[in-house]
Write a protein that holds these residues in place. Structure first.
Motif, short mmCIF file in Angstrom:
data_model
loop_
_atom_site.label_atom_id
_atom_site.label_comp_id
_atom_site.label_asym_id
_atom_site.label_seq_id
_atom_site.Cartn_x
_atom_site.Cartn_y
_atom_site.Cartn_z
N VAL A 119 43.68 40.32 42.78
CA VAL A 119 42.49 40.56 42.17
C VAL A 119 42.44 39.86 40.87
O VAL A 119 43.32 39.93 40.12
CB VAL A 119 42.27 41.91 42.06
CG1 VAL A 119 40.83 42.32 41.37
CG2 VAL A 119 42.39 42.79 43.27
N MET A 120 41.35 38.88 40.92
CA MET A 120 41.11 37.81 39.65
C MET A 120 40.15 38.56 38.73
O MET A 120 39.20 39.11 39.15
CB MET A 120 41.03 36.62 40.25
CG MET A 120 41.89 36.07 41.30
SD MET A 120 43.72 36.18 40.79
CE MET A 120 43.88 34.83 39.68
N THR A 121 40.31 38.20 37.40
CA THR A 121 39.29 38.06 36.51
C THR A 121 39.13 36.78 35.91
O THR A 121 40.08 35.96 35.56
CB THR A 121 39.50 39.21 35.57
OG1 THR A 121 40.57 39.06 34.62
CG2 THR A 121 39.24 40.53 36.29
N SER A 122 37.90 36.57 35.35
CA SER A 122 37.47 35.28 34.72
C SER A 122 37.39 35.25 33.21
O SER A 122 37.81 36.47 32.98
CB SER A 122 35.98 34.70 35.34
OG SER A 122 34.93 35.49 34.69
N ALA A 123 36.86 34.31 32.65
CA ALA A 123 36.85 34.38 31.07
C ALA A 123 35.62 35.36 30.66
O ALA A 123 35.53 35.76 29.70
CB ALA A 123 36.53 33.14 30.69
N GLU A 124 34.99 35.72 31.58
CA GLU A 124 33.75 36.55 31.34
C GLU A 124 34.09 38.02 31.37
O GLU A 124 33.28 38.91 31.20
CB GLU A 124 32.61 36.48 32.37
CG GLU A 124 32.04 34.97 32.43
CD GLU A 124 30.93 34.72 33.28
OE1 GLU A 124 30.12 35.68 33.47
OE2 GLU A 124 30.58 33.56 33.45
N MET A 125 35.50 38.72 31.66
CA MET A 125 35.77 39.82 31.76
C MET A 125 35.46 40.41 30.16
O MET A 125 35.77 39.96 29.28
CB MET A 125 37.24 39.71 32.12
CG MET A 125 37.70 41.56 32.17
SD MET A 125 39.56 41.60 32.74
CE MET A 125 40.54 41.02 31.37
N HIS A 126 35.17 41.78 30.43
CA HIS A 126 34.74 42.76 29.20
C HIS A 126 35.31 43.96 29.54
O HIS A 126 35.11 44.32 30.53
CB HIS A 126 33.23 42.66 28.90
CG HIS A 126 32.72 43.60 28.02
ND1 HIS A 126 31.44 43.82 27.80
CD2 HIS A 126 33.47 43.92 26.84
CE1 HIS A 126 31.27 44.49 26.47
NE2 HIS A 126 32.42 44.66 26.01
#
Length: 182
Positions: free
Chosen positions: A115-122
């Motif tokens: 499960v990936m997250t991008s630089a937009e994760m908050h």
């Protein structure tokens, strides 16, 4: 642990997961922490939390990740350099510490599940101490409009440790036997 189902990926999140191979990309192989959400409660290691002036320092017992939460900052800078731990600002809401974190590197949010997250994760965390149970409670919400189809919510509860924080002393296993084939 959070006991929740896995986060729901977007189409972009599924595409990013296709490029991830746990055999070569799992950060723990290189003695690197995975992220601030999952490594908080990993493998019963003792975390250290302390306030020093206008900062709260959190040292994770798993893989020695260190976070700084700035209490004297109201907004995140527009010129953040992305990092594993992101940029955290906090405020007290009564006896609860509310932490708002952005500025992450794209990463595997849950390495074993791709499960990936991008630089937009908050990430927004709320940490409080339950005097009745003598437990530290952390609620969190993770949003990532690029890779997660909906907010991911979780909660974990921790006992006060009977032992002191100790460095993890990881052994790096990323040598020649852990190179992705060409």
């Amino acid at each position: 642990g959070n006991g929740n189902a896995l986060p729901v990926p977007t189409e972009a999140g599924l595409l990013a997961a296709e490029r991830y191979d746990i055999r070569f990309d799992n950060p723990s192989i290189r003695c690197e922490s995975g992220n601030i959400v999952w490594d908080w409660a990993r493998q019963a290691h003792v975390n250290d939390i302390r306030q020093e002036g206008n900062q709260i320092l959190i040292r994770y017992g798993y893989l020695d990740l260190t976070r700084i939460i700035y209490l004297d900052v109201e907004d995140h800078s527009e010129n953040l350099i992305p990092s594993l731990e992101g940029h955290s600002i906090g405020r007290w809401d009564g006896d609860s510490l509310v932490i708002d974190t952005i500025g992450f590197l794209p990463l595997a949010f849950i390495p074993r599940e791709s499960v990936m997250t991008s630089a937009e994760m908050h990430v927004v965390e709320r940490i409080s101490f339950d005097n009745e149970s003598n437990m530290l409670v952390r609620d969190y919400v993770v949003t990532d409009p690029l890779y997660l189809a909906e907010p991911y919510r979780g909660k974990d509860i921790a006992d006060l440790a009977a032992t002191a924080y100790q460095p993890f002393n990881c052994v790096d296993l990323s040598g020649e036997n852990n190179r992705r084939p060409a």
